[in-house]
Design a protein around this motif. Structure first.
Motif, PDB file in Angstrom:
ATOM      1  N   GLU A  16      12.380   1.719 -17.590  1.00  0.00           N
ATOM      2  CA  GLU A  16      13.521   2.632 -17.658  1.00  0.00           C
ATOM      3  C   GLU A  16      14.472   2.495 -16.465  1.00  0.00           C
ATOM      4  O   GLU A  16      15.433   3.258 -16.347  1.00  0.00           O
ATOM      5  N   LEU A  17      14.229   1.547 -15.580  1.00  0.00           N
ATOM      6  CA  LEU A  17      15.126   1.344 -14.437  1.00  0.00           C
ATOM      7  C   LEU A  17      16.495   0.889 -14.925  1.00  0.00           C
ATOM      8  O   LEU A  17      16.588   0.003 -15.779  1.00  0.00           O
ATOM      9  N   VAL A  18      17.565   1.489 -14.399  1.00  0.00           N
ATOM     10  CA  VAL A  18      18.913   1.187 -14.885  1.00  0.00           C
ATOM     11  C   VAL A  18      19.697   0.232 -13.992  1.00  0.00           C
ATOM     12  O   VAL A  18      20.602  -0.441 -14.468  1.00  0.00           O
ATOM     13  N   ASN A  19      19.386   0.169 -12.715  1.00  0.00           N
ATOM     14  CA  ASN A  19      20.140  -0.672 -11.783  1.00  0.00           C
ATOM     15  C   ASN A  19      19.603  -2.097 -11.866  1.00  0.00           C
ATOM     16  O   ASN A  19      18.546  -2.407 -11.348  1.00  0.00           O
ATOM     17  N   ARG A  20      20.355  -2.970 -12.515  1.00  0.00           N
ATOM     18  CA  ARG A  20      19.915  -4.359 -12.701  1.00  0.00           C
ATOM     19  C   ARG A  20      20.354  -5.262 -11.554  1.00  0.00           C
ATOM     20  O   ARG A  20      19.984  -6.423 -11.504  1.00  0.00           O
ATOM     21  N   GLU A  21      21.149  -4.723 -10.617  1.00  0.00           N
ATOM     22  CA  GLU A  21      21.593  -5.523  -9.473  1.00  0.00           C
ATOM     23  C   GLU A  21      20.662  -5.374  -8.273  1.00  0.00           C
ATOM     24  O   GLU A  21      20.564  -6.283  -7.449  1.00  0.00           O
ATOM     25  N   ALA A  22      19.988  -4.252  -8.176  1.00  0.00           N
ATOM     26  CA  ALA A  22      19.067  -4.036  -7.060  1.00  0.00           C
ATOM     27  C   ALA A  22      17.801  -4.858  -7.268  1.00  0.00           C
ATOM     28  O   ALA A  22      17.432  -5.191  -8.390  1.00  0.00           O
ATOM     29  N   LYS A  23      17.149  -5.165  -6.159  1.00  0.00           N
ATOM     30  CA  LYS A  23      15.840  -5.807  -6.215  1.00  0.00           C
ATOM     31  C   LYS A  23      14.776  -4.710  -6.139  1.00  0.00           C
ATOM     32  O   LYS A  23      14.978  -3.696  -5.475  1.00  0.00           O
ATOM     33  N   TYR A  24      13.687  -4.926  -6.802  1.00  0.00           N
ATOM     34  CA  TYR A  24      12.580  -3.976  -6.791  1.00  0.00           C
ATOM     35  C   TYR A  24      11.359  -4.657  -6.186  1.00  0.00           C
ATOM     36  O   TYR A  24      10.971  -5.740  -6.617  1.00  0.00           O
ATOM     37  N   PHE A  25      10.795  -4.018  -5.181  1.00  0.00           N
ATOM     38  CA  PHE A  25       9.580  -4.520  -4.553  1.00  0.00           C
ATOM     39  C   PHE A  25       8.462  -3.534  -4.881  1.00  0.00           C
ATOM     40  O   PHE A  25       8.528  -2.356  -4.530  1.00  0.00           O
ATOM     41  N   VAL A  26       7.472  -4.037  -5.578  1.00  0.00           N
ATOM     42  CA  VAL A  26       6.398  -3.195  -6.093  1.00  0.00           C
ATOM     43  C   VAL A  26       5.164  -3.385  -5.213  1.00  0.00           C
ATOM     44  O   VAL A  26       4.749  -4.520  -4.942  1.00  0.00           O
ATOM     45  N   GLY A  27       4.586  -2.278  -4.774  1.00  0.00           N
ATOM     46  CA  GLY A  27       3.451  -2.305  -3.842  1.00  0.00           C
ATOM     47  C   GLY A  27       2.148  -2.712  -4.500  1.00  0.00           C
ATOM     48  O   GLY A  27       1.301  -1.878  -4.788  1.00  0.00           O
ATOM     49  N   LEU A  28       1.979  -3.990  -4.711  1.00  0.00           N
ATOM     50  CA  LEU A  28       0.842  -4.515  -5.466  1.00  0.00           C
ATOM     51  C   LEU A  28      -0.285  -5.054  -4.591  1.00  0.00           C
ATOM     52  O   LEU A  28      -1.390  -5.253  -5.074  1.00  0.00           O
ATOM     53  N   PHE A  29      -0.014  -5.307  -3.319  1.00  0.00           N
ATOM     54  CA  PHE A  29      -1.030  -5.876  -2.426  1.00  0.00           C
ATOM     55  C   PHE A  29      -1.821  -4.782  -1.723  1.00  0.00           C
ATOM     56  O   PHE A  29      -1.240  -3.863  -1.136  1.00  0.00           O
ATOM     57  N   HIS A  30      -3.142  -4.905  -1.781  1.00  0.00           N
ATOM     58  CA  HIS A  30      -4.058  -4.027  -1.045  1.00  0.00           C
ATOM     59  C   HIS A  30      -5.144  -4.911  -0.451  1.00  0.00           C
ATOM     60  O   HIS A  30      -5.787  -5.669  -1.187  1.00  0.00           O
ATOM     61  N   HIS A  31      -5.353  -4.808   0.843  1.00  0.00           N
ATOM     62  CA  HIS A  31      -6.345  -5.680   1.478  1.00  0.00           C
ATOM     63  C   HIS A  31      -7.778  -5.337   1.073  1.00  0.00           C
ATOM     64  O   HIS A  31      -8.683  -6.125   1.283  1.00  0.00           O
ATOM     65  N   THR A  32      -7.987  -4.194   0.472  1.00  0.00           N
ATOM     66  CA  THR A  32      -9.351  -3.752   0.175  1.00  0.00           C
ATOM     67  C   THR A  32      -9.903  -4.233  -1.164  1.00  0.00           C
ATOM     68  O   THR A  32     -11.090  -4.074  -1.406  1.00  0.00           O
ATOM     69  N   ASP A  33      -9.075  -4.793  -2.034  1.00  0.00           N
ATOM     70  CA  ASP A  33      -9.636  -5.270  -3.302  1.00  0.00           C
ATOM     71  C   ASP A  33      -9.286  -6.719  -3.611  1.00  0.00           C
ATOM     72  O   ASP A  33      -9.509  -7.197  -4.716  1.00  0.00           O
ATOM     73  N   GLY A  34      -8.731  -7.405  -2.649  1.00  0.00           N
ATOM     74  CA  GLY A  34      -8.561  -8.843  -2.730  1.00  0.00           C
ATOM     75  C   GLY A  34      -7.615  -9.352  -3.799  1.00  0.00           C
ATOM     76  O   GLY A  34      -6.818  -8.620  -4.381  1.00  0.00           O
ATOM     77  N   ILE A  35      -7.741 -10.640  -4.053  1.00  0.00           N
ATOM     78  CA  ILE A  35      -6.862 -11.340  -4.980  1.00  0.00           C
ATOM     79  C   ILE A  35      -7.027 -10.820  -6.408  1.00  0.00           C
ATOM     80  O   ILE A  35      -6.052 -10.678  -7.138  1.00  0.00           O
ATOM     81  N   GLU A  36      -8.256 -10.517  -6.795  1.00  0.00           N
ATOM     82  CA  GLU A  36      -8.489 -10.055  -8.162  1.00  0.00           C
ATOM     83  C   GLU A  36      -7.735  -8.764  -8.465  1.00  0.00           C
ATOM     84  O   GLU A  36      -7.093  -8.632  -9.498  1.00  0.00           O
ATOM     85  N   GLY A  37      -7.799  -7.798  -7.565  1.00  0.00           N
ATOM     86  CA  GLY A  37      -7.093  -6.539  -7.762  1.00  0.00           C
ATOM     87  C   GLY A  37      -5.583  -6.723  -7.762  1.00  0.00           C
ATOM     88  O   GLY A  37      -4.874  -6.145  -8.582  1.00  0.00           O
ATOM     89  N   THR A  38      -5.103  -7.542  -6.831  1.00  0.00           N
ATOM     90  CA  THR A  38      -3.667  -7.816  -6.763  1.00  0.00           C
ATOM     91  C   THR A  38      -3.185  -8.484  -8.037  1.00  0.00           C
ATOM     92  O   THR A  38      -2.168  -8.092  -8.612  1.00  0.00           O
TER      93      THR A  38
END
Length: 91
Positions: A47-69
């Motif tokens: 539902e995001l409307v601003n197609r010019e902005a960049k979105y950075f999604v907080g997907l990295f967590h050091h506690t669950d490694g590559i699989e969780g990310t």
């Protein structure tokens, strides 16, 4: 502290800010808790409307490694197509 149920509040904030700010917005950060890799959490991203902005999604967590990310990345890709990866806190 309360973990959000979904990213809906972040999406609403980004949409309202995009409507109200009279200059370009370069990016938004969207936090994601470590234990969320489900479609319910990520679905409001479509539902995001601003197609010019960049979105950075907080997907990295050091506690669950590559699989969780990777699980969070794959779910995010179903709801937003052009995004960068970040940590939950925005680092």
């Amino acid at each position: 502290m309360v973990e959000p149920e979904t990213v809906a509040t972040c999406v609403k904030f980004a949409n309202v800010a995009s409507d109200c700010v009279n200059r370009p917005i370069d990016y938004f950060h969207i936090p994601v808790p470590r234990n969320r890799d489900d479609d319910e959490y990520f679905s409001p991203l479509s539902e995001l409307v601003n197609r010019e902005a960049k979105y950075f999604v907080g997907l990295f967590h050091h506690t669950d490694g590559i699989e969780g990310t990777n699980a969070r990345i794959e779910t995010a890709k179903r709801h937003i197509h052009n995004f960068g990866n970040a940590t939950e806190c925005g680092f």
